[in-house]
Scaffold this motif. Structure first.
Motif, PDB file in Angstrom:
ATOM      1  N   MET A 121      34.852  21.328   1.785  1.00  0.00           N
ATOM      2  CA  MET A 121      34.694  20.264   2.761  1.00  0.00           C
ATOM      3  C   MET A 121      35.279  20.720   4.085  1.00  0.00           C
ATOM      4  O   MET A 121      36.269  21.404   4.144  1.00  0.00           O
ATOM      5  CB  MET A 121      35.416  19.013   2.289  1.00  0.00           C
ATOM      6  CG  MET A 121      35.342  17.883   3.284  1.00  0.00           C
ATOM      7  SD  MET A 121      36.119  16.415   2.594  1.00  0.00           S
ATOM      8  CE  MET A 121      36.706  15.697   4.090  1.00  0.00           C
ATOM      9  N   ALA A 122      34.676  20.305   5.154  1.00  0.00           N
ATOM     10  CA  ALA A 122      35.176  20.615   6.482  1.00  0.00           C
ATOM     11  C   ALA A 122      35.330  19.314   7.239  1.00  0.00           C
ATOM     12  O   ALA A 122      34.699  18.314   6.918  1.00  0.00           O
ATOM     13  CB  ALA A 122      34.210  21.545   7.195  1.00  0.00           C
ATOM     14  N   TYR A 123      36.158  19.319   8.234  1.00  0.00           N
ATOM     15  CA  TYR A 123      36.372  18.150   9.061  1.00  0.00           C
ATOM     16  C   TYR A 123      35.675  18.393  10.377  1.00  0.00           C
ATOM     17  O   TYR A 123      35.904  19.394  11.028  1.00  0.00           O
ATOM     18  CB  TYR A 123      37.870  17.912   9.266  1.00  0.00           C
ATOM     19  CG  TYR A 123      38.544  17.762   7.942  1.00  0.00           C
ATOM     20  CD1 TYR A 123      38.521  16.543   7.289  1.00  0.00           C
ATOM     21  CD2 TYR A 123      39.114  18.851   7.302  1.00  0.00           C
ATOM     22  CE1 TYR A 123      39.095  16.406   6.038  1.00  0.00           C
ATOM     23  CE2 TYR A 123      39.684  18.719   6.058  1.00  0.00           C
ATOM     24  CZ  TYR A 123      39.666  17.491   5.438  1.00  0.00           C
ATOM     25  OH  TYR A 123      40.227  17.358   4.209  1.00  0.00           O
ATOM     26  N   HIS A 124      34.794  17.500  10.789  1.00  0.00           N
ATOM     27  CA  HIS A 124      33.926  17.730  11.923  1.00  0.00           C
ATOM     28  C   HIS A 124      34.409  17.029  13.181  1.00  0.00           C
ATOM     29  O   HIS A 124      34.850  15.900  13.134  1.00  0.00           O
ATOM     30  CB  HIS A 124      32.518  17.236  11.595  1.00  0.00           C
ATOM     31  CG  HIS A 124      31.543  17.434  12.708  1.00  0.00           C
ATOM     32  ND1 HIS A 124      31.130  18.676  13.091  1.00  0.00           N
ATOM     33  CD2 HIS A 124      30.918  16.559  13.511  1.00  0.00           C
ATOM     34  CE1 HIS A 124      30.279  18.548  14.096  1.00  0.00           C
ATOM     35  NE2 HIS A 124      30.139  17.267  14.364  1.00  0.00           N
ATOM     36  N   SER A 125      34.296  17.727  14.289  1.00  0.00           N
ATOM     37  CA  SER A 125      34.527  17.130  15.598  1.00  0.00           C
ATOM     38  C   SER A 125      33.250  17.284  16.407  1.00  0.00           C
ATOM     39  O   SER A 125      32.782  18.402  16.599  1.00  0.00           O
ATOM     40  CB  SER A 125      35.668  17.837  16.331  1.00  0.00           C
ATOM     41  OG  SER A 125      35.726  17.392  17.670  1.00  0.00           O
TER      42      SER A 125
ATOM     43  N   LYS B 236      40.060  15.953  -3.208  1.00  0.00           N
ATOM     44  CA  LYS B 236      40.356  14.513  -3.149  1.00  0.00           C
ATOM     45  C   LYS B 236      39.805  13.891  -1.866  1.00  0.00           C
ATOM     46  O   LYS B 236      39.224  12.807  -1.900  1.00  0.00           O
ATOM     47  CB  LYS B 236      41.871  14.263  -3.241  1.00  0.00           C
ATOM     48  CG  LYS B 236      42.467  14.620  -4.584  1.00  0.00           C
ATOM     49  CD  LYS B 236      42.040  13.647  -5.646  1.00  0.00           C
ATOM     50  CE  LYS B 236      42.777  13.921  -6.930  1.00  0.00           C
ATOM     51  NZ  LYS B 236      42.426  12.983  -7.978  1.00  0.00           N
ATOM     52  N   LEU B 237      40.005  14.567  -0.738  1.00  0.00           N
ATOM     53  CA  LEU B 237      39.489  14.042   0.528  1.00  0.00           C
ATOM     54  C   LEU B 237      37.964  13.955   0.508  1.00  0.00           C
ATOM     55  O   LEU B 237      37.379  13.011   1.029  1.00  0.00           O
ATOM     56  CB  LEU B 237      39.967  14.899   1.700  1.00  0.00           C
ATOM     57  CG  LEU B 237      41.437  14.745   2.073  1.00  0.00           C
ATOM     58  CD1 LEU B 237      41.839  15.781   3.116  1.00  0.00           C
ATOM     59  CD2 LEU B 237      41.745  13.345   2.557  1.00  0.00           C
ATOM     60  N   THR B 238      37.336  14.950  -0.112  1.00  0.00           N
ATOM     61  CA  THR B 238      35.869  14.931  -0.222  1.00  0.00           C
ATOM     62  C   THR B 238      35.417  13.727  -1.041  1.00  0.00           C
ATOM     63  O   THR B 238      34.467  13.027  -0.653  1.00  0.00           O
ATOM     64  CB  THR B 238      35.365  16.232  -0.877  1.00  0.00           C
ATOM     65  OG1 THR B 238      35.808  17.345  -0.105  1.00  0.00           O
ATOM     66  CG2 THR B 238      33.843  16.249  -0.975  1.00  0.00           C
ATOM     67  N   ASP B 239      36.083  13.474  -2.158  1.00  0.00           N
ATOM     68  CA  ASP B 239      35.729  12.329  -3.001  1.00  0.00           C
ATOM     69  C   ASP B 239      35.883  11.010  -2.242  1.00  0.00           C
ATOM     70  O   ASP B 239      35.012  10.139  -2.305  1.00  0.00           O
ATOM     71  CB  ASP B 239      36.597  12.295  -4.266  1.00  0.00           C
ATOM     72  CG  ASP B 239      36.282  13.418  -5.233  1.00  0.00           C
ATOM     73  OD1 ASP B 239      35.202  14.039  -5.098  1.00  0.00           O
ATOM     74  OD2 ASP B 239      37.117  13.679  -6.121  1.00  0.00           O
TER      75      ASP B 239
ATOM     76  N   TYR C  52      33.028   6.380   1.171  1.00  0.00           N
ATOM     77  CA  TYR C  52      32.798   5.638   2.416  1.00  0.00           C
ATOM     78  C   TYR C  52      31.463   5.989   3.075  1.00  0.00           C
ATOM     79  O   TYR C  52      30.964   5.246   3.903  1.00  0.00           O
ATOM     80  CB  TYR C  52      33.936   5.892   3.409  1.00  0.00           C
ATOM     81  CG  TYR C  52      35.179   5.100   3.107  1.00  0.00           C
ATOM     82  CD1 TYR C  52      35.400   3.862   3.701  1.00  0.00           C
ATOM     83  CD2 TYR C  52      36.143   5.576   2.223  1.00  0.00           C
ATOM     84  CE1 TYR C  52      36.545   3.132   3.435  1.00  0.00           C
ATOM     85  CE2 TYR C  52      37.292   4.842   1.953  1.00  0.00           C
ATOM     86  CZ  TYR C  52      37.483   3.630   2.554  1.00  0.00           C
ATOM     87  OH  TYR C  52      38.616   2.904   2.290  1.00  0.00           O
ATOM     88  N   ASP C  53      30.898   7.132   2.736  1.00  0.00           N
ATOM     89  CA  ASP C  53      29.644   7.584   3.345  1.00  0.00           C
ATOM     90  C   ASP C  53      28.469   7.006   2.553  1.00  0.00           C
ATOM     91  O   ASP C  53      27.723   7.716   1.890  1.00  0.00           O
ATOM     92  CB  ASP C  53      29.588   9.112   3.357  1.00  0.00           C
ATOM     93  CG  ASP C  53      28.396   9.663   4.113  1.00  0.00           C
ATOM     94  OD1 ASP C  53      27.782   8.909   4.888  1.00  0.00           O
ATOM     95  OD2 ASP C  53      28.076  10.851   3.916  1.00  0.00           O
TER      96      ASP C  53
ATOM     97  N   MET D 242      42.890   5.445   2.897  1.00  0.00           N
ATOM     98  CA  MET D 242      42.219   6.633   2.345  1.00  0.00           C
ATOM     99  C   MET D 242      43.219   7.752   2.113  1.00  0.00           C
ATOM    100  O   MET D 242      43.252   8.371   1.053  1.00  0.00           O
ATOM    101  CB  MET D 242      41.129   7.124   3.304  1.00  0.00           C
ATOM    102  CG  MET D 242      39.912   6.246   3.395  1.00  0.00           C
ATOM    103  SD  MET D 242      38.816   6.717   4.766  1.00  0.00           S
ATOM    104  CE  MET D 242      38.368   8.391   4.336  1.00  0.00           C
ATOM    105  N   VAL D 243      44.029   8.041   3.123  1.00  0.00           N
ATOM    106  CA  VAL D 243      44.964   9.154   3.063  1.00  0.00           C
ATOM    107  C   VAL D 243      46.034   8.921   2.009  1.00  0.00           C
ATOM    108  O   VAL D 243      46.349   9.814   1.220  1.00  0.00           O
ATOM    109  CB  VAL D 243      45.601   9.405   4.451  1.00  0.00           C
ATOM    110  CG1 VAL D 243      46.746  10.384   4.357  1.00  0.00           C
ATOM    111  CG2 VAL D 243      44.550   9.900   5.430  1.00  0.00           C
TER     112      VAL D 243
END
Length: 156
Positions: free
Chosen positions: A1-5, A125-128, A133-134, A151-152
């Motif tokens: 997973m990546a975090y997008h800006s 975990k963050l991906t799940d 939410y998506d 979430m966090v």
């Protein structure tokens, strides 16, 4: 997973913005010409909802008036710009994403020494949580600050 800006700009621009430039932006956002940008005006200006840095008890609304004046707006601008610069610092490949290795470098830079297994678990975990939410499966979510904290803190 990546975090997008979604924001791309020349890297490492640390000079404060010209006051005239900021004043022009402030005036465009201050739709009712009150001299104060209200919660709704700011949220409308930040149309994608990515920055929910405003509420009645906002850290930028120093006088608790339900909005920000020009000097406080300059603080909002600096806050957002600082976070964008931090993101760009750790987005080493300029992909617009923070991958697992870049996340590890960032957290190590902040003084955290964590195992590779922990980083793998954190990303999983963050991906799940993100996928829950998506709901429209487009890769983007919009959450309130409270939802984000939930979430966090509920990922473990």
């Amino acid at each position: 997973m990546a975090y997008h800006s979604p924001y791309r700009a020349p890297p490492h621009i640390n000079a404060p913005p010209d006051q005239g430039f900021l004043w022009n932006i402030f005036q465009r956002v201050d739709k009712d010409r009150s001299g104060v940008i209200s919660d709704s005006e700011l949220q409308q200006a930040l149309s994608n909802g990515a920055y929910h840095c405003f509420s009645e008890d906002s850290m930028f609304d120093r006088e608790n008036k339900g909005g920000v004046n020009f000097n406080e707006f300059a603080g909002v601008w600096k806050y957002i710009t600082d976070w964008q610069n931090i993101f760009r610092t750790y987005d080493r490949d300029n992909s617009g994403f923070i991958d697992k290795n870049e996340l590890k470098q960032a957290l190590t830079g902040f003084g955290y020494r964590l195992s590779d297994q922990f980083y793998g678990t954190l990303i999983d975990k963050l991906t799940d949580v993100f996928r829950r939410y998506d709901t429209d499966q487009d890769g983007w979510i919009q959450v309130s600050y409270e939802q984000y904290l939930s979430m966090v803190f509920n990922i473990v």
